[in-house]
Design an enzyme around this catalytic site. Structure first.
Site, short mmCIF file in Angstrom:
data_model
loop_
_atom_site.label_atom_id
_atom_site.label_comp_id
_atom_site.label_asym_id
_atom_site.label_seq_id
_atom_site.Cartn_x
_atom_site.Cartn_y
_atom_site.Cartn_z
N LEU A 242 0.85 -1.18 0.00
CA LEU A 242 0.00 0.00 0.00
C LEU A 242 0.90 1.24 0.00
O LEU A 242 0.99 1.97 0.99
CB LEU A 242 -0.91 -0.03 1.23
CG LEU A 242 -2.30 0.60 1.10
CD1 LEU A 242 -3.10 -0.01 -0.03
CD2 LEU A 242 -3.05 0.47 2.42
N HIS A 243 1.54 1.49 -1.15
CA HIS A 243 2.58 2.53 -1.22
C HIS A 243 2.02 3.93 -0.91
O HIS A 243 2.21 4.47 0.16
CB HIS A 243 3.22 2.55 -2.61
CG HIS A 243 3.96 1.32 -2.99
ND1 HIS A 243 5.00 0.81 -2.25
CD2 HIS A 243 3.82 0.50 -4.07
CE1 HIS A 243 5.47 -0.28 -2.85
NE2 HIS A 243 4.77 -0.47 -3.95
N ASP A 244 1.39 4.53 -1.91
CA ASP A 244 1.02 5.95 -1.82
C ASP A 244 0.02 6.29 -0.72
O ASP A 244 0.10 7.37 -0.12
CB ASP A 244 0.49 6.44 -3.18
CG ASP A 244 1.56 6.41 -4.25
OD1 ASP A 244 2.76 6.42 -3.90
OD2 ASP A 244 1.21 6.38 -5.45
#
Length: 316
Positions: A242-244
């Site tokens: 869940l990068h951004d």
């Protein structure tokens, strides 16, 4: 409630879309504008995707600006996990909202200058390559006084790269811009792969998000399902990092994260290591530590935060 003035600079992108949808319903945030940049997709696609996401989130009140259409010096590269148009297989109608005529870089400059006059510095949430911000700083370095903090997703330190052996995508996409930003006097918090790989969006999580997210459950579920990398060897389970969205989570709940301060250098000459971010954890360079690098995440509580945010779509 006093709200935090923020600008979101992004290249949507599936995980950018999740981040935007989460930010739209956070009452703590006053989103002054959305800037788009060449990154996960060409600028024409990232701009269209941002407009479509504002319509899905019913936040067409937020102005959307087109930014830089290519990196500062290198040829563009694009993301590998976002599908043909940047939003997976999800079919969105053509956007009705129109972008602003002002260029995103000029919007950043104007907003920071206004923030200086009002003595209300803005927080920049940067989810993609740093081209817009670096260009603004090169044009008017004095705008740094109008920026409270830059919270950005990018880089890899003790973790391996995700686009090359050494480099994370946002840094590789415009390493010269990253060099400009990390060489500035800005207050910077970075969420690198070291942090985002601690928060894996599994199929079980996706099912829970579908159950709570009301009217956006179908498109949100499709976006999240497309994000599954199915790379158990790397991530330890099905799903994708869940990068951004972690940028938004950090701005809303900093207490869920732990960080270490270090001097950050960016490689922009070597083709082998292009875009690599190097942290001086122990003062070997003799230069002052200038970046807060997030190294620890309370993943369970972060997911609880996103469940609470996205459940607000069930009521509107």
């Amino acid at each position: 409630m006093k709200t935090l003035p923020v600008i979101i600079d992004c290249d949507p992108g599936i995980d950018d879309a999740i981040a935007l949808l989460s930010a739209f319903v956070a009452p703590q945030l006053n989103i002054l504008g959305i800037c788009t940049v060449c990154g996960n997709q060409p600028l024409s696609n990232t701009l269209r995707n941002a407009l479509q996401i504002t319509e899905l989130g019913q936040r067409t009140d937020i102005p959307v600006f087109a930014g830089c259409h290519q990196p500062m010096f290198r040829e563009p590269i694009h993301g590998q996990f976002h599908g043909e148009n940047g939003l997976g297989n999800t079919a969105f109608p053509a956007p009705q909202k129109q972008p602003e005529t002002l260029h995103a870089v000029n919007f950043l400059i104007n907003s920071c200058e206004q923030a200086i006059r009002d003595n209300q510095p803005v927080t920049l949430c940067v989810l993609g390559p740093l081209t817009n911000l670096a260009t603004a700083l090169r044009m008017k370095p004095q705008i740094a006084a109008g920026i409270a903090r830059v919270v950005l997703m990018g880089g890899a330190y003790r973790e391996a790269g995700n686009r090359t052996m050494t480099s994370e995508f946002n840094m590789l996409a415009d390493p010269h811009a990253a060099y400009v930003v990390f060489s500035s006097e800005l207050n910077i918090t970075v969420l690198p792969l070291d942090a985002t790989h601690q928060v894996i969006l599994t199929p079980e999580h996706v099912g829970k998000f579908i159950n709570v997210s009301g009217r956006i459950s179908q498109p949100l579920g499709e976006l999240m399902a497309f994000w599954d990398r199915n790379d158990i060897r790397r991530y330890g389970s099905r799903g994708g990092p869940l990068h951004d969205p972690l940028v938004i989570a950090y701005v809303l709940a900093q207490e869920l994260f732990g960080s270490e301060k270090a001097r950050v250098f960016v490689e922009y000459n070597s083709e082998l290591c292009m875009g690599q971010t190097v942290a001086d954890w122990y003062g070997k360079s003799g230069q002052t530590a200038n970046v807060d690098i997030v190294t620890r995440v309370d993943a369970a509580k972060v997911f609880m935060l996103f469940y609470e945010l996205l459940s607000r779509y069930a009521g509107n």
